[in-house]
Write an enzyme that holds these catalytic residues in place. Structure first.
Site, PDB file in Angstrom:
ATOM      1  N   GLU B  99       0.874  -1.330   0.016  1.00 56.70           N
ATOM      2  CA  GLU B  99      -0.168   0.169  -0.066  1.00 56.70           C
ATOM      3  C   GLU B  99       0.863   1.137   0.029  1.00 56.70           C
ATOM      4  OE1 GLU B  99      -0.827  -2.674   1.522  1.00 56.70           O
ATOM      5  OE2 GLU B  99      -2.935  -2.979   0.767  1.00 56.70           O
ATOM      6  N   HIS B 168     -10.138  -5.266  10.356  1.00 56.59           N
ATOM      7  CA  HIS B 168     -10.651  -5.061   9.039  1.00 56.59           C
ATOM      8  C   HIS B 168     -11.796  -4.195   9.159  1.00 56.59           C
ATOM      9  CE1 HIS B 168      -8.335  -8.621   7.945  1.00 56.59           C
ATOM     10  NE2 HIS B 168      -8.325  -8.201   6.748  1.00 56.59           N
TER      11      HIS B 168
END
Lengths: 480, 376
Positions: B99, B168
């Site tokens: 990322e 998450h």
């Protein structure tokens, strides 16, 4: 996490799939000339994700074969004895029955390319580029200017006139020679020790001073600390304090250049310390995959503030990492202006012509302190600093070369130094007296268009200043 | 009931007639239809986002999509379905797992002048890249004195899904919402998704676009006007999803749906709730929120994220600063539990706001709490 397992599996499939499609990359040779069926598999190789190519079936069906590889293996086992080469995802690999670990360091360190010896004389057999008088003299002029600018601005900080400064002492050749070998269209993504690149491109001494003083004429509008130069006009992206973030930016911009089909590349500079970051890794890896025209220039000057390279990494410098990522690389003498010039010019041709990243490691020494906030005598011996500063000075080395060509003289030297010195002192005096940026500039450029809340705050601020003038006495410091 | 009547007692000193109260009960039914033009098509949020991406990529060749699984896999949540096929691998880029890496590269491309749309598989993973989002994107225009603008969009699912655990499920609206230089959008319906994503891609500033995984599959009626490729919603304007008179409920993303359902339950008990869909966290539409509170005099803020320093805290302060005299009750703040999200279904349910929580909060604000511990 089930989530991530799916992700991993899909990645393998995608990796395989992508080899067929897209960016026109990766040798199709692996798939078009597969190993014939006469190469069986040893028993201990029954892994679900290894598989064999036995015919030129469609890639898609090969992908599914990998799932049922187990079944294939059972049927083949009895038929064949030995296999020499196996097609793993990623290509063919030869087997060996000798268990041998690759050494952590090469037998001999990668050689360092140099053109001029310590006396400024060209070494024999150098396949360097020939530089003409005009360019050479400009290079020398800029190296001297850079050196003088550093010493005078450093003094200004010590006198309390600017808050901070950072020199390029010892790396003048890196700065100027690399800039000289590039085109103005090549985009520069600097770390912070590359002011010379901007100097070469035409940033004036006054502009440097304005930024350091953060005055109204600063094209950075007084937003940043000293030495955080940036100039869109000169294709020099504004220096940011974050270490090594510019490396991945350079790759993204290079990708964009490639998509645009421009005859230009990006060049990004970073130190030995910057190569430890995650950004360095991702950027090099990505650049290779995306085939981006970027030159990675590592100034390995031996020190990351007080951290010597022996504490930074254990590899043979940075150059060996290039191959690890699939990036072509070279090691050059960072104090040799001609070597740098040649290497950059060649790298640029490769980057643009072949659409590939190139890594250049320039070995040098940070002859100054890390910055004005540092006293490097605390962690390294003074004699070492002095030796590099004097005996290995890149500026005097290059001077010897241009003198031996008859392009320079003592008079010219004296003339240059006194003139530049005068200009620098003048620039500082002028910059010091210029007003600070208008207070409206607190609120501009946060967004493309100032939002309502910031407009309100500006109005409030102006009212406050008007209502309490005694708290905002100097018009010089708070220009409306 | 009494609280409402007390509130409504005007100069005459007489309670509100029954007829008017029943009119208020009818009102919600009408606004729930979200009456646009008569040609309303049902579109899922997923398709809305896909069509918005498709149209913007078609209109501007500088727009390109980048992220993990966005190409061959058609998008981790199928948001980018069909785009690789249509635009090719140069404009739909499958990235390695980094990322930080691909965000930095996206920002670099934006520095040059392209208009990347960077997808995070969930915004939880954006934490790996947050230095590039804040320091390389959000602050660049300012730090470079306008020389480097960054027309980039960071998008992906945000907040809790279902049974995905602590790493998450975090909501990042408050984190990104505090950063100058960023714009932060939080669509709810398909019209929001289309209009706001298009606006984000066209915007010259970096935009964080927080979607919601559980909303992807939900369908909403979308007007023909919203289906047009030039459709765009303004950034920084909240939408009043349901008008009301007794209490203001602010919410964003998935919680808007919950707030609307809570409003229906409240309506049955005679409380007319005004539901505001924030649509934009930064800039926050303080004007709409304050105007509503000045009308209703009571406020409940709803969000999925952690309570401390959350969006509700900012809204509360804004109302206290601008409309303090208009408040008849303390502001009620509904947020996720102050714990990392647990996995077990029963625990997860208790860690995320439910409709009943909103109803109870609204009643508390209306001095309607039930003394005995019973269901709402």
């Amino acid at each position: 996490m089930a989530f991530c397992l799916t992700k991993a599996k899909k990645l393998i499939y995608n990796h395989l799939k992508s080899k067929m499609g897209s960016l026109g990359i990766i040798n199709h040779g692996n798939w078009t000339h597969p190993v014939s069926f006469s190469h069986p598999i040893p028993q201990n190789l029954k892994k679900p994700d290894t598989f064999f190519t036995n015919n030129t079936t469609l890639f898609a069906s090969r992908r599914f074969e990998s799932i049922i590889a187990g079944k294939h293996l059972d049927s083949l086992r009895n038929v064949f004895d030995e296999i020499e080469v196996l097609n793993f995802p990623g290509g063919k690999v030869k087997f060996t029955s000798e268990m041998k670990f690759l050494s952590e360091s090469p037998e001999e360190r990668i050689h360092c390319y140099r053109v001029l010896d310590d006396n400024g004389q060209p070494t024999v057999h150098s396949n360097s580029v020939q530089i003409g008088e005009e360019v050479a003299v400009k290079m020398y002029n800029d190296m001297v200017t850079l050196q003088l600018m550093d010493s005078i601005f450093y003094e200004a900080q010590r006198q309390g006139r600017i808050s901070f400064y950072l020199t390029t002492i010892g790396e003048e050749a890196i700065n100027i020679a690399s800039a000289a070998a590039l085109n103005i269209d090549d985009l520069i993504f600097p770390q912070y020790r590359e002011a010379g690149v901007l100097l070469w491109r035409g940033f004036s001494l006054q502009e440097f001073a304005n930024q350091c003083f953060g005055n109204r004429d600063d094209n950075g509008k007084g937003r940043q600390m000293p030495i955080h130069y940036g100039s869109k006009k000169h294709n020099y992206f504004t220096v940011a304090s974050t270490v090594a973030t510019q490396i991945s930016h350079a790759v993204g911009a290079a990708y964009a250049l490639k998509m645009d089909g421009r005859d230009a590349c990006t060049v990004t500079y970073f130190g030995d310390g910057g190569t430890s970051t995650g950004d360095f890794h991702a950027a090099l890896n990505f650049a290779a995959v995306m085939e981006a025209p970027v030159i990675f220039f590592c100034r390995n000057n031996g020190w990351a503030i007080s951290t010597p390279v022996s504490d930074q990494f254990r590899s043979d410098g940075i150059v060996v990492r290039g191959q690890a990522y699939g990036v072509r690389s070279i090691r050059v003498d960072g104090n040799d202006a001609l070597a740098i010039f040649s290497a950059i010019q060649a790298a640029r041709r490769m980057a643009i012509g072949e659409s590939r990243p190139v890594l250049i490691e320039a070995l040098t020494y940070r002859a100054g302190h890390h910055s004005t906030s540092d006293d490097s005598t605390k962690y390294r011996p003074v004699h070492e600093i002095e030796w590099w500063r004097v005996a290995r000075d890149p500026v005097s080395r290059f001077k010897k070369w241009i003198e031996s060509n008859g392009w320079w003289s003592d008079e010219a030297e004296f003339e240059l130094r006194s003139s530049v010195r005068k200009q620098l002192l003048h620039a500082i005096q002028v910059a010091e007296k210029v007003e600070k940026p208008a207070i409206a500039e607190i609120f501009t450029d946060v967004y493309d268009v100032p939002p309502a809340n910031l407009c309100e705050q500006e109005t409030l601020l102006r009212e406050t200043i008007k209502r309490h003038p005694q708290d905002y006495p100097s018009h010089f410091q708070f220009p409306l | 009931m009494w609280g409402i009547i007390r509130q409504r007692v005007g100069p005459g000193g007489f309670p509100v007639p029954i007829l008017e109260q029943s009119m208020h009960r009818l009102r919600p039914a009408v606004s729930a239809l979200r009456s646009y033009s008569s040609t309303a098509k049902e579109v899922t949020v997923r398709d809305a986002l896909n069509s918005a991406l498709d149209e913007e990529m078609s209109a501007d060749p500088r727009v390109f999509l980048m992220g993990e699984e966005v190409g061959e896999y058609q998008g981790a949540y199928k948001i980018s379905k069909g785009l690789l096929e249509k635009y090719g691998p140069e404009r739909v880029v499958d990235t390695p797992i980094t990322e930080a890496g691909f965000t930095g590269i996206g920002v670099g491309a934006a520095y040059y002048g392209l208009r990347p749309v960077v997808e995070f598989m969930t915004f939880n993973f954006s934490m790996q890249a947050i230095d590039h989002i804040i320091n390389s994107a959000a602050k660049s225009n300012y730090m470079s004195a306008g020389q480097i603008n960054v027309p980039i969009v960071f998008r992906g699912p945000n907040g809790a899904a279902a049974g995905v655990g602590a790493q998450h499920s975090q909501c990042y609206a408050a984190w990104y919402g505090s950063c100058p230089g960023l714009k932060v959008l939080v669509p709810y319906s398909s019209e929001d998704a289309r209009g706001l994503l298009k606006a984000a891609i066209r915007d010259p500033d970096p935009v964080v676009f927080l979607e919601n995984e559980l909303l992807y599959g939900e369908s909403f009626p979308v007007s023909s006007e919203a289906l047009d490729s030039s459709f765009c919603l303004p950034i920084g304007k909240a939408k009043i999803e349901r008008e009301g008179k007794d209490i203001t409920i602010t919410a964003f993303s998935k919680m808007v749906g919950y707030a609307l359902k809570a409003a229906e339950i409240l309506a049955k008990e005679g409380i007319s709730a005004e539901v505001i869909n924030l649509r934009s966290i930064r800039p926050l539409d303080r004007d709409t929120i304050n105007a509503s509170v000045r009308k209703t005099n009571r406020l409940v803020t709803v969000e999925e994220g952690f309570p401390q320093h959350g969006v509700g805290a900012e809204i509360c302060t804004s109302v206290v600063e601008e409309s303090f005299g208009y408040l008849d009750a303390p502001v009620e703040r509904i947020a996720g539990a102050d714990v990392p999200m647990p996995y077990a279904a029963n625990l997860e349910r208790m860690a995320v706001p439910q409709i009943e929580d909103i109803v109870r909060a609204a009643k508390r604000a209306c001095y309607r709490s039930v003394a005995i511990a019973a269901t709402a």
